[in-house]
Motif scaffolding. Structure first.
Motif, short mmCIF file in Angstrom:
data_model
loop_
_atom_site.label_atom_id
_atom_site.label_comp_id
_atom_site.label_asym_id
_atom_site.label_seq_id
_atom_site.Cartn_x
_atom_site.Cartn_y
_atom_site.Cartn_z
N CYS A 1 0.84 -1.20 0.00
CA CYS A 1 0.00 0.00 0.00
C CYS A 1 0.87 1.25 0.00
CB CYS A 1 -0.89 0.03 1.24
SG CYS A 1 -2.27 -1.13 1.21
N THR A 2 0.35 2.30 -0.56
CA THR A 2 1.01 3.60 -0.46
C THR A 2 0.62 4.23 0.88
OG1 THR A 2 -0.86 4.65 -1.58
CG2 THR A 2 0.99 3.92 -2.94
N PRO A 3 1.46 5.11 1.43
CA PRO A 3 1.11 5.77 2.70
C PRO A 3 -0.25 6.47 2.61
CG PRO A 3 3.41 6.15 2.19
CD PRO A 3 2.81 5.48 0.97
N GLY A 4 -1.05 6.29 3.63
CA GLY A 4 -2.37 6.90 3.68
C GLY A 4 -3.48 6.06 3.09
N GLN A 5 -3.15 5.02 2.33
CA GLN A 5 -4.16 4.17 1.72
C GLN A 5 -4.79 3.26 2.77
OE1 GLN A 5 -2.61 1.87 -1.55
NE2 GLN A 5 -4.48 0.65 -1.78
N TRP A 6 -6.10 3.10 2.69
CA TRP A 6 -6.80 2.24 3.64
C TRP A 6 -6.48 0.77 3.37
CZ3 TRP A 6 -10.11 2.87 7.83
CH2 TRP A 6 -10.44 4.18 8.17
N ILE A 7 -6.26 0.04 4.46
CA ILE A 7 -6.19 -1.43 4.41
C ILE A 7 -7.53 -1.95 4.91
CG2 ILE A 7 -5.08 -3.49 5.34
CD1 ILE A 7 -2.52 -1.79 5.65
N ARG A 8 -8.26 -2.61 4.03
CA ARG A 8 -9.60 -3.10 4.38
C ARG A 8 -9.65 -4.61 4.23
NH1 ARG A 8 -13.86 -1.36 0.91
NH2 ARG A 8 -12.42 -1.09 -0.81
N GLY A 9 -10.45 -5.22 5.04
CA GLY A 9 -10.62 -6.67 4.92
C GLY A 9 -11.86 -7.13 5.65
N TRP A 10 -12.23 -8.38 5.38
CA TRP A 10 -13.52 -8.90 5.84
C TRP A 10 -13.35 -10.28 6.46
CZ3 TRP A 10 -17.84 -5.85 4.15
CH2 TRP A 10 -17.52 -4.82 3.26
N GLY A 11 -14.29 -10.63 7.33
CA GLY A 11 -14.44 -12.02 7.75
C GLY A 11 -13.71 -12.43 9.01
N MET A 12 -13.08 -11.50 9.73
CA MET A 12 -12.37 -11.88 10.95
C MET A 12 -13.31 -12.55 11.95
SD MET A 12 -10.33 -9.49 13.70
CE MET A 12 -11.83 -8.62 14.15
N ASN A 13 -12.86 -13.65 12.53
CA ASN A 13 -13.65 -14.37 13.54
C ASN A 13 -12.76 -14.62 14.74
OD1 ASN A 13 -15.41 -15.89 15.00
ND2 ASN A 13 -15.84 -17.39 13.41
#
Length: 548
Positions: A103-115
């Motif tokens: 990722c570039t600085p400032g870009q959001w890291i998004r993800g799904w499904g954590m349990n």
């Protein structure tokens, strides 16, 4: 448009008599005839392509009556934090660290499904677990329930949230012993920590990012292609706002919306809907507006569903018990919530209410009963979304009030062990009591709640039929239903839940040719192999839209 004759198959019609036939004739967008192979072959002319099923199963296309299509499309394109790929905080750190490297600085890291309930660490992860590996990027990880998120310190700073920020109505920040916000956020507090284009207030959780329109269209396109491969021809999106609707409109314009979609507007838009004078479903087969969507309580996994405090609950999960019970409602004023439901009913509209716990169930059923007392109406088909924790008495009441439960039995398989740990064996085995519902004559629906659970229909059918957790735990064998019952719940009942049963949901003359061919004699497949079945072909309105 081509015409097709499907012969020599096992046609599960899902008609009133549950007939099993051999062949179907499709003419244009509709089903022209259903019968024996000889009867259909006699109708064939030069304009008809004959497809020999060779004993395979043909049935109605799956109708997923509770499916967050835009979010599932986004989940396909973001970081996968699901179990078992991520089964510890160390795994979580590895996934975030790998994403940060790209990722570039400032870009959001998004993800799904954590349990995190399945994590070996035995605790809820915090922002401090992520900060050292994501110091240049805001992080948001969506819990498998969709009702909780984990964010890092960068995200909190961007949102202007600090330790003095109060909990909003219908949500909360997890805090440590010193009162510091840990970065783990429940329900309506989610919208305070992620960039969103819609203020839903206490009307529900909001995990919809403020995205460019074309990114939304790409998410829709991605999900539609995946759904057609598993035989889904229609969905009901149970939370549409002014964020999602422009995406659906543009995807339709670009011919990328290939799944028939009924949208449930979230109740924060109720005033606008009232002002427009909309009192019934509007739209066409491809894109329409259906019931209004309300939220009563929180999620089962995460512990925010509203149950009566009549038996022990495990320490795992949200510590948000109230004196009247455990869990909470989104609306701070229960009477105002009931009156909103009654007003929607008065205006002639159908509504669906996210309702999990037995205490929440009484709140919603009381409101529906009062609505009918004040403003008698027939065939209202109000829906209870999820409906996983009703007592036997509440199931009987659901029948009497003509309410339709829209369930997701896949949760029993995917999170059954966690549900048992949190709520105890007796209560967990009664979750999603489909046997009780069908025995009462209730047209209960089987759906997935994707992205929350697997979007694949065979996974949901397997869970309803087998009721076993991932580790083989018995999740209530007395509530199992048959394969044919599960198919009906996933097709005709699903169509009925939004007044579409005259157009689709069964293989009958005059209905839209929304069909799926399964690469097996499905009714002969061993029950423990249902989830491994494959779709050979999918038709939507008579057009072959997927062919393996």
């Amino acid at each position: 448009m081509a015409n097709y004759a499907f012969i020599n198959g096992q046609v599960i019609t899902v008609d009133q008599s549950d007939r099993i036939c051999q062949a179907v004739l499709v003419e244009g967008q509709h089903i022209k005839a259903v019968g024996t192979s000889a009867e259909i072959t006699a109708l064939v002319n030069d304009s008809v392509e004959v497809i020999d099923l060779q004993g395979r199963t043909l049935m109605p296309g799956f109708i997923d009556a509770h499916n967050h299509l835009t979010h599932q499309g986004a989940a396909f394109a973001t970081v996968d934090f699901g179990y078992p790929a991520v089964s510890s905080i160390a795994d979580l750190r590895d996934a975030v660290g790998h994403a940060a490297e790209n990722c570039t600085p400032g870009q959001w890291i998004r993800g799904w499904g954590m349990n995190y309930e399945k994590f070996s660490d035995g605790r809820i992860p915090t922002r401090w677990d992520l900060d050292d590996i994501s110091s240049d990027n805001p992080v948001c990880i969506v819990h498998v329930s969709g009702h909780n998120v984990l964010v890092n310190s960068v995200a909190l700073a961007l949102a202007g949230v600090d330790d003095n920020t109060p909990d909003p109505a219908g949500g909360m920040f997890v805090r440590d012993e010193q009162g510091r916000i840990t970065g783990y956020v429940y329900d309506s507090a989610q919208q305070l920590v992620i960039p969103t284009s819609v203020n839903v207030g206490h009307h529900g959780p909001d995990i919809g990012y403020d995205l460019p329109l074309e990114e939304l269209v790409d998410d829709i396109d991605r999900a539609c292609k995946a759904y057609l491969k598993v035989g889904i021809t229609s969905i009901v999106d149970p939370q549409v706002t002014t964020r999602e609707m422009p995406g659906y409109m543009e995807a339709r314009k670009q011919n990328k919306l290939t799944i028939k979609t009924t949208c449930m507007y979230l109740s924060n838009h109720q005033d606008a809907i009232n002002e427009l004078g909309i009192t019934d479903h509007i739209g066409n087969d491809l894109l329409s507006i259906g019931p209004m969507k309300y939220y009563c309580d929180g999620a089962l996994i995460g512990g925010t569903a509203l149950f009566y405090a009549d038996e022990p609950q495990g320490e795992q999960g949200c510590k948000c018990n109230k004196s009247a019970g455990r869990g909470y409602t989104y609306w701070p004023d229960i009477e105002a919530f009931k009156e909103a439901l009654i007003d929607t009913h008065r205006r002639g509209m159908q509504f669906g209410v996210h309702t999990q716990g037995d205490m929440a169930m009484d709140i919603v059923l009381d409101a529906i009963e009062e609505a009918h007392r004040r403003f008698p109406r027939s065939d209202t088909r109000h829906r209870i979304e999820h409906c996983h924790g009703p007592s036997r008495e509440q199931v009987a009441r659901i029948k009497r009030l003509g309410v339709i439960p829209v369930t997701q039995p896949g949760q029993l398989n995917e999170t059954g062990d966690d549900l048992t740990h949190i709520y105890g064996e007796r209560r967990a085995k009664r979750f999603c009591p489909l046997r009780d519902m069908l025995d009462e004559g209730i047209p209960a629906v089987v759906s997935t709640d994707a992205f929350v659970q697997s979007y694949k229909p065979f996974d949901a059918i397997s869970a309803a039929v087998n009721r076993r957790s991932l580790t083989g735990r018995d999740m209530g064998q007395d509530q199992r239903i048959s394969v044919l019952e599960a198919i009906r719940a996933y097709t005709w009942n699903a169509a009925y839940s939004v007044y579409h049963e005259t157009r689709k949901g069964s293989v009958e003359v005059g209905k839209l040719a929304d069909l799926v061919v399964i690469d097996a004699d499905f009714l002969s497949v061993p029950l423990d192999e249902i989830s491994r079945q494959q779709v050979l072909m999918t038709l939507s309105s008579g057009e072959i839209v997927y062919r393996k």
